[in-house]
Design a protein around this motif. Structure first.
Motif, PDB file in Angstrom:
ATOM      1  N   LEU A   9       0.875  -1.168   0.000  1.00 33.91           N
ATOM      2  CA  LEU A   9       0.000   0.000   0.000  1.00 33.91           C
ATOM      3  C   LEU A   9       0.909   1.214   0.000  1.00 33.91           C
ATOM      4  O   LEU A   9       1.767   1.352   0.865  1.00 33.91           O
ATOM      5  N   GLU A  10       0.722   2.119  -0.961  1.00 34.22           N
ATOM      6  CA  GLU A  10       1.618   3.263  -1.120  1.00 34.22           C
ATOM      7  C   GLU A  10       0.866   4.567  -0.944  1.00 34.22           C
ATOM      8  O   GLU A  10      -0.191   4.773  -1.550  1.00 34.22           O
ATOM      9  N   CYS A  11       1.406   5.466  -0.132  1.00 32.62           N
ATOM     10  CA  CYS A  11       0.780   6.768   0.094  1.00 32.62           C
ATOM     11  C   CYS A  11       0.862   7.612  -1.174  1.00 32.62           C
ATOM     12  O   CYS A  11       1.941   7.750  -1.771  1.00 32.62           O
ATOM     13  N   THR A  12      -0.256   8.185  -1.573  1.00 30.30           N
ATOM     14  CA  THR A  12      -0.290   9.002  -2.781  1.00 30.30           C
ATOM     15  C   THR A  12       0.376  10.356  -2.575  1.00 30.30           C
ATOM     16  O   THR A  12       0.623  11.072  -3.543  1.00 30.30           O
ATOM     17  N   GLU A  16       5.355   6.706   1.063  1.00 29.02           N
ATOM     18  CA  GLU A  16       5.612   5.682   2.090  1.00 29.02           C
ATOM     19  C   GLU A  16       4.798   4.432   1.769  1.00 29.02           C
ATOM     20  O   GLU A  16       3.650   4.512   1.326  1.00 29.02           O
ATOM     21  N   THR A  17       5.403   3.270   1.972  1.00 33.49           N
ATOM     22  CA  THR A  17       4.718   2.019   1.677  1.00 33.49           C
ATOM     23  C   THR A  17       4.439   1.225   2.946  1.00 33.49           C
ATOM     24  O   THR A  17       5.178   1.327   3.935  1.00 33.49           O
ATOM     25  N   TYR A  18       3.383   0.406   2.877  1.00 33.46           N
ATOM     26  CA  TYR A  18       2.945  -0.379   4.026  1.00 33.46           C
ATOM     27  C   TYR A  18       2.578  -1.785   3.581  1.00 33.46           C
ATOM     28  O   TYR A  18       2.225  -2.024   2.412  1.00 33.46           O
ATOM     29  N   THR A  26      -5.315   4.891   6.110  1.00 33.46           N
ATOM     30  CA  THR A  26      -4.619   6.021   5.498  1.00 33.46           C
ATOM     31  C   THR A  26      -3.212   6.111   6.062  1.00 33.46           C
ATOM     32  O   THR A  26      -2.908   5.547   7.116  1.00 33.46           O
ATOM     33  N   CYS A  27      -2.360   6.845   5.357  1.00 38.57           N
ATOM     34  CA  CYS A  27      -0.972   7.013   5.795  1.00 38.57           C
ATOM     35  C   CYS A  27      -0.919   7.857   7.067  1.00 38.57           C
ATOM     36  O   CYS A  27      -1.407   8.995   7.075  1.00 38.57           O
ATOM     37  N   LEU A  37      -4.148   5.883   0.395  1.00 43.49           N
ATOM     38  CA  LEU A  37      -3.240   4.818  -0.015  1.00 43.49           C
ATOM     39  C   LEU A  37      -3.648   4.220  -1.359  1.00 43.49           C
ATOM     40  O   LEU A  37      -4.831   4.138  -1.684  1.00 43.49           O
ATOM     41  N   GLU A  38      -2.646   3.791  -2.099  1.00 46.04           N
ATOM     42  CA  GLU A  38      -2.832   3.150  -3.402  1.00 46.04           C
ATOM     43  C   GLU A  38      -2.334   1.713  -3.311  1.00 46.04           C
ATOM     44  O   GLU A  38      -1.270   1.447  -2.748  1.00 46.04           O
ATOM     45  N   PRO A 211      -8.443   1.522   0.977  1.00 41.72           N
ATOM     46  CA  PRO A 211      -7.750   1.457  -0.320  1.00 41.72           C
ATOM     47  C   PRO A 211      -8.232   0.332  -1.212  1.00 41.72           C
ATOM     48  O   PRO A 211      -8.084   0.400  -2.437  1.00 41.72           O
TER      49      PRO A 211
END
Length: 411
Positions: A9-12, A16-18, A26-27, A37-38, A211
């Motif tokens: 999951l990547e913050c738009t 930052e990735t999760y 959300t981030c 998040l994407e 997301p």
């Protein structure tokens, strides 16, 4: 890994990735709703697993299961969502002066495109052993979540603004949900749904922050790519109404995936349409000054003052080389009647919004007479009969007499 095609999951905003299995919406690096998040995928794995023989036969959105962020061992919760028709619209085309097609997502199980997202959300909730689902809604997401929660045997507790259409609230009540009418706006109902998620740990279906919701919505893009491919020509434009921005963002992701993977040759331009009384994404796209959050429109499905997916929606419009337009409530009502009277498709005001935007873009540019346009009807008109009455007026009342009929129709 059972969900190894999902990488992160990547913050738009900050990148930052999760871990995609982490219980996160959300981030946390950002306040409020900015850290959307994407979902990031391994497309080599998806390509290996997906049967790319595009024949136009789509029983449901789960034809595209290889693209969806669900565990391969998860039991899919479905009511047969997706696989909606793409109609030729000759009468509407003649009226508009451009070739027009209609993707009728009002034919989904609970009557709206949101069923695509809800099926994914409830499937993931069941797999994660969640018992209670929640969301905020002006009506459609409430009905969708309630229906799928009932299908899965889970509880749904839904927050709606006090002015949500009565017809839309009847649905989740029939499905057995707890429907809580908040004395305030959709944005206030939304904030409360987030607060209870944090307080009680309920699974939040809100497409604005969950997301995985957008990922279900992107199947409308997969279907359009396949249906237009089988038809033999990619459309020049696809028109969506915009509220939170997640539907148009998801659709673009699906369309672009099929082009990037070489399944289809091209992508359309997107036309994002908002009501003049709730036009925050339109204004952001055109770099207009940011005003107070306003959501004043009869198109309740897109009455959002503080869109949470503005970044994704604007990015989709720009990547597709499309644009955004605004239309009045009167234009929305007229378009709702136009679609029904020309093609027999009964859309709710949000669907009428997309068509109204097409009319505006034909009149003022950028849609040209030799181009092809797809209008996406996102919800069924019976969800909001009051708006339809405003658009058409009352029935004609007569005495039970042939003379009364003669007076109306005999020359």
């Amino acid at each position: 890994m059972a969900m190894d095609h999902v990488e992160a999951l990547e913050c738009t905003v900050c990148g930052e990735t999760y871990d995609p299995d982490a219980p996160i919406y959300t981030c946390p690096n950002h306040d409020g709703v900015t850290g959307i998040l994407e979902v990031v995928y391994d497309y080599d794995l998806i390509d290996e697993r997906f049967d790319a023989d595009l024949d136009g036969h789509i029983e449901s959105q789960w034809k595209y299961e290889a693209f969806l962020p669900v565990d391969e061992e998860a039991e899919i919760v479905t009511l047969g969502e997706g696989g909606t028709d793409l109609f030729e619209a000759p009468n509407l085309s003649a009226e508009l002066g451009v070739e027009t097609l209609v993707k009728d997502d009002g034919r989904n199980p609970t009557g709206c495109l949101k069923d695509r997202a809800t099926s994914v959300a409830v499937t993931k909730a069941v797999h994660a052993d969640q018992d209670v689902l929640t969301c905020a809604s002006t009506g459609n997401a409430a009905a969708s979540l309630a229906g799928y929660a009932a299908r899965a045997g889970l509880e749904a507790r839904i927050f709606v603004p006090e002015d949500a259409p009565a017809g839309k609230l009847a649905q989740p009540l029939v499905y057995g949900a707890d429907v809580l009418a908040v004395e305030g706006s959709y944005d206030e109902a939304y904030d409360l749904s987030v607060a209870v998620t944090e307080a009680y740990g309920w699974y939040n279906r809100n497409a604005a922050i969950n997301p995985f919701q957008v990922e279900g919505k992107r199947t409308v893009g997969h279907e359009l790519a396949e249906q237009l491919h089988v038809r033999g020509e990619m459309a020049d434009w696809v028109a969506f109404s915009m509220g939170d921005g997640c539907t148009i963002a998801g659709a673009w992701k699906g369309l672009k995936e099929f082009a990037d993977l070489g399944y289809v040759e091209d992508t359309p331009k997107l036309l994002g349409v908002q009501a003049t009384g709730a036009a925050a994404i339109h204004d952001a796209f055109h770099d207009l000054p940011e005003g107070e959050p306003v959501a004043e429109t009869l198109a309740d499905s897109i009455a959002v003052g503080r869109p949470r997916n503005t970044v994704k929606a604007v990015r989709a419009l720009k990547e597709s080389e499309g644009t955004a337009v605004r239309v009045s409530d009167q234009e929305i009502l007229e378009a709702e009647v136009l679609l029904g009277s020309t093609e027999g498709i009964y859309t709710e005001p949000a669907g009428g919004t997309a068509l109204a935007g097409v009319k505006a873009a034909i009149a003022d540019g950028p849609i040209e007479p030799d181009e092809t346009v797809v209008v996406v009807s996102t919800g069924f008109g019976l969800k909001d009969t009051e708006s339809a009455r405003r658009a058409t007026g009352e029935v004609t009342r007569i005495e039970p007499s042939i003379e009364e009929v003669n007076a109306l129709y005999r020359e």
